[in-house]
Design a protein around this motif. Structure first.
Motif, short mmCIF file in Angstrom:
data_model
loop_
_atom_site.label_atom_id
_atom_site.label_comp_id
_atom_site.label_asym_id
_atom_site.label_seq_id
_atom_site.Cartn_x
_atom_site.Cartn_y
_atom_site.Cartn_z
N THR A 113 0.96 -1.32 -0.01
CA THR A 113 -0.05 -0.05 0.08
C THR A 113 0.94 1.27 0.21
O THR A 113 1.93 1.13 0.78
CB THR A 113 -0.90 0.01 1.40
OG1 THR A 113 -1.79 -1.15 1.31
CG2 THR A 113 -2.01 1.12 1.22
N SER A 114 0.51 2.32 -0.87
CA SER A 114 1.53 3.37 -1.06
C SER A 114 1.58 4.23 0.33
O SER A 114 2.54 4.68 0.57
CB SER A 114 0.69 4.48 -2.17
OG SER A 114 -0.41 4.88 -1.69
N THR A 115 0.72 4.36 1.37
CA THR A 115 0.49 4.92 2.40
C THR A 115 1.29 4.24 3.62
O THR A 115 1.67 4.79 4.77
CB THR A 115 -0.70 5.22 3.06
OG1 THR A 115 -1.52 4.02 2.99
CG2 THR A 115 -1.64 6.07 2.14
N ASN A 116 2.12 2.88 3.27
CA ASN A 116 2.73 2.35 4.34
C ASN A 116 3.97 2.94 4.92
O ASN A 116 4.31 2.91 6.04
CB ASN A 116 3.46 1.12 3.61
CG ASN A 116 2.23 0.01 3.59
OD1 ASN A 116 1.35 0.07 3.98
ND2 ASN A 116 2.69 -1.08 2.90
N SER A 117 4.47 3.99 4.15
CA SER A 117 5.68 4.69 4.66
C SER A 117 5.33 6.17 5.14
O SER A 117 6.31 6.83 5.31
CB SER A 117 6.46 4.86 3.13
OG SER A 117 7.07 3.69 2.76
N ASP A 118 4.11 6.54 5.40
CA ASP A 118 3.76 7.47 6.00
C ASP A 118 4.04 7.59 7.37
O ASP A 118 4.19 6.71 8.21
CB ASP A 118 2.09 7.86 6.08
CG ASP A 118 1.66 8.13 4.55
OD1 ASP A 118 2.50 8.46 3.75
OD2 ASP A 118 0.53 8.26 4.38
N GLY A 119 4.37 8.71 8.13
CA GLY A 119 4.54 8.87 9.49
C GLY A 119 5.90 7.89 9.92
O GLY A 119 6.83 8.01 9.38
N LEU A 120 5.58 7.01 11.24
CA LEU A 120 6.58 6.25 11.47
C LEU A 120 7.16 5.32 10.29
O LEU A 120 8.27 4.64 10.27
CB LEU A 120 6.02 5.57 12.73
CG LEU A 120 6.98 4.36 13.36
CD1 LEU A 120 8.43 5.26 13.95
CD2 LEU A 120 6.57 3.73 14.52
#
Length: 205
Positions: A113-120
């Motif tokens: 998922t593309s949002t896996n690298s958001d935030g932490l």
């Protein structure tokens, strides 16, 4: 004079013979075109569609379907009770095979998922390898076949596919390794992220 006017002329007989001859020719021609034979052959076929599907397991023994993101299987990472710290790595298994009803085999690809690298998630990297057996740890990971290169961002897709046989003929055991970067800033303390992945299976033609 009288005999000459009552007797048919030679020309009249000639015309009559010509008409009769024409009628005979026409009659013969009509009879030929009406006589014909015919026969026929028929053919048909029946076609059935194959079936294909996969199931997954977090322990390699109990399999079920997880067809929606809301119903995703929870990977059993051995995260310390207090949370991960920089330079720590945790491992988890996920196994895939075709259903018993699958009449064909296929291939499986891993997507992130593309949002896996958001935030932490931006300070976490991972790698995935296919291993023998269902024990996923440092040792088995190091000897496995690479699907995602270690050190890849959590949003990276797999770079290799794996094969699954029909009717659950084999099981593919994926070993995930998640590492927290040594450069993770203090601002990430106490935060969390829930990355997700998708296993896309494609049947053989």
């Amino acid at each position: 004079m009288g005999r000459h006017s009552s007797a048919p002329s030679r020309g009249w007989f000639t015309k009559v013979r010509a008409v009769l001859a024409g009628a005979v020719v026409l009659g013969v021609g009509g009879a030929v075109t009406l006589a014909a034979w015919n026969d026929s052959e028929f053919a048909t076929g029946t076609f059935a569609a194959s079936t294909f599907g996969i199931v997954g397991s977090t322990n390699g023994t109990q399999f079920s379907e997880h067809t929606q993101a809301d119903d995703a299987a929870t990977l059993a990472f051995a995260v310390p009770s207090g949370g991960m710290s920089p330079n720590t790595t945790v491992y988890a298994l996920f196994s895939v095979k075709t259903t018993a009803a699958s009449t064909v085999g296929g291939t499986v690809a891993l997507t992130a998922t593309s949002t896996n690298s958001d935030g932490l998630g931006g300070y976490l990297t991972y790698g995935v390898r296919v291993i023998n057996g269902t024990t996923c740890n440092t040792s088995t990971f190091s000897s496995g076949t690479e699907v995602v290169e270690p050190g890849a961002p959590l949003s990276a897709n797999g770079t290799a596919t794996t094969s699954v046989q029909k009717a659950g003929g084999n099981t593919v055991n994926y070993c995930f390794a998640i590492t927290m970067s040594s450069s993770t800033p203090n601002s990430m303390q106490g935060t969390s992220v829930t990355p997700s992945w998708k296993f896309v299976a494609t049947s053989d033609s």
